[in-house]
Design a protein around this motif. Sequence first.
Motif, mmCIF file in Angstrom:
data_model
loop_
_atom_site.group_PDB
_atom_site.id
_atom_site.type_symbol
_atom_site.label_atom_id
_atom_site.label_comp_id
_atom_site.label_asym_id
_atom_site.label_seq_id
_atom_site.Cartn_x
_atom_site.Cartn_y
_atom_site.Cartn_z
ATOM 1 N N MET A 33 35.944 11.833 3.049
ATOM 2 C CA MET A 33 37.309 12.244 2.771
ATOM 3 C C MET A 33 37.531 12.185 1.258
ATOM 4 O O MET A 33 37.210 11.193 0.610
ATOM 5 C CB MET A 33 38.277 11.321 3.521
ATOM 6 N N ASP A 34 38.088 13.236 0.727
ATOM 7 C CA ASP A 34 38.389 13.322 -0.701
ATOM 8 C C ASP A 34 39.649 12.505 -1.001
ATOM 9 O O ASP A 34 40.665 12.664 -0.317
ATOM 10 C CB ASP A 34 38.598 14.800 -1.062
ATOM 11 N N LEU A 35 39.578 11.633 -1.988
ATOM 12 C CA LEU A 35 40.689 10.754 -2.345
ATOM 13 C C LEU A 35 41.172 11.109 -3.745
ATOM 14 O O LEU A 35 40.396 11.110 -4.693
ATOM 15 C CB LEU A 35 40.225 9.296 -2.284
ATOM 16 N N LYS A 36 42.465 11.429 -3.864
ATOM 17 C CA LYS A 36 43.040 11.832 -5.146
ATOM 18 C C LYS A 36 44.330 11.052 -5.406
ATOM 19 O O LYS A 36 44.979 10.593 -4.467
ATOM 20 C CB LYS A 36 43.387 13.326 -5.127
ATOM 21 N N ARG A 62 34.981 7.434 7.657
ATOM 22 C CA ARG A 62 35.795 7.872 8.789
ATOM 23 C C ARG A 62 34.911 7.970 10.029
ATOM 24 O O ARG A 62 33.707 8.205 9.923
ATOM 25 C CB ARG A 62 36.432 9.249 8.499
ATOM 26 N N PRO A 63 35.500 7.838 11.220
ATOM 27 C CA PRO A 63 34.715 7.998 12.451
ATOM 28 C C PRO A 63 34.115 9.399 12.519
ATOM 29 O O PRO A 63 34.664 10.336 11.946
ATOM 30 C CB PRO A 63 35.757 7.805 13.570
ATOM 31 N N SER A 64 32.996 9.523 13.208
ATOM 32 C CA SER A 64 32.395 10.858 13.335
ATOM 33 C C SER A 64 33.388 11.769 14.047
ATOM 34 O O SER A 64 34.109 11.345 14.957
ATOM 35 C CB SER A 64 31.073 10.786 14.085
ATOM 36 N N GLY A 65 33.475 12.992 13.575
ATOM 37 C CA GLY A 65 34.426 13.936 14.139
ATOM 38 C C GLY A 65 35.821 13.824 13.548
ATOM 39 O O GLY A 65 36.741 14.505 14.003
ATOM 40 N N LYS A 77 40.281 15.379 5.749
ATOM 41 C CA LYS A 77 39.483 15.877 4.623
ATOM 42 C C LYS A 77 40.012 15.391 3.277
ATOM 43 O O LYS A 77 39.256 15.308 2.324
ATOM 44 C CB LYS A 77 39.476 17.416 4.604
ATOM 45 N N GLU A 78 41.331 15.117 3.197
ATOM 46 C CA GLU A 78 41.929 14.750 1.917
ATOM 47 C C GLU A 78 43.015 13.712 2.108
ATOM 48 O O GLU A 78 43.837 13.808 3.010
ATOM 49 C CB GLU A 78 42.539 15.991 1.255
ATOM 50 N N ALA A 79 42.994 12.703 1.211
ATOM 51 C CA ALA A 79 44.056 11.704 1.158
ATOM 52 C C ALA A 79 44.571 11.635 -0.266
ATOM 53 O O ALA A 79 43.789 11.644 -1.223
ATOM 54 C CB ALA A 79 43.552 10.339 1.603
#
Length: 167
Positions: free
Chosen positions: A1-4, A139-142, A146-148
């Motif tokens: 997951m992309d963290l910005k 993150r869990p599989s599945g 994608k972004e936080a």
Amino acid sequence: MDLKIWQGDITTLAVDAIVNAANSSLLGGGGVDGAIHRAAGPELLAHCRTLGGCPTGEARITPGFRLPARFVIHTVGPVWHGGGHREAELLANCYRNSLALADAEGLASIAFPAISCGVYGYPLEAAARIAVAELKRPRPSGSSLKEALLVAFGADMVKVYQDALAL
């Protein structure tokens, strides 16, 4: 997951979900909670009245109503009492439970305010470290996420988040 990190008003974000740093009644309050309720309109309060509140560390999801965000995830952060009353565990649970609700709804993007850092008095640096640690967890599989976004209202919190990300 992309963290910005994003600086500004969380109520203006067109993401799948914004997180509300709510109080346990879920009926609105000050700070980000009040701002989200005002921006979402009276439908949010009416919906929250049906939920029966929310304990500290847990989360509930509602539609976003008049917000650009599709959903609001309400979570109740701990009030800071010096650190010896499970505050860190409860704050981490806010992030975990909010992320789990977002995944359960199949959401791709989520934005978090600085939970417990306003009137609840959580030390900013400690809260930012917990936020970053929880958002960097695999993150869990599945997972649909994608972004936080870590949303900072002011430049001071941007710097605190940048420092926490650099650790």
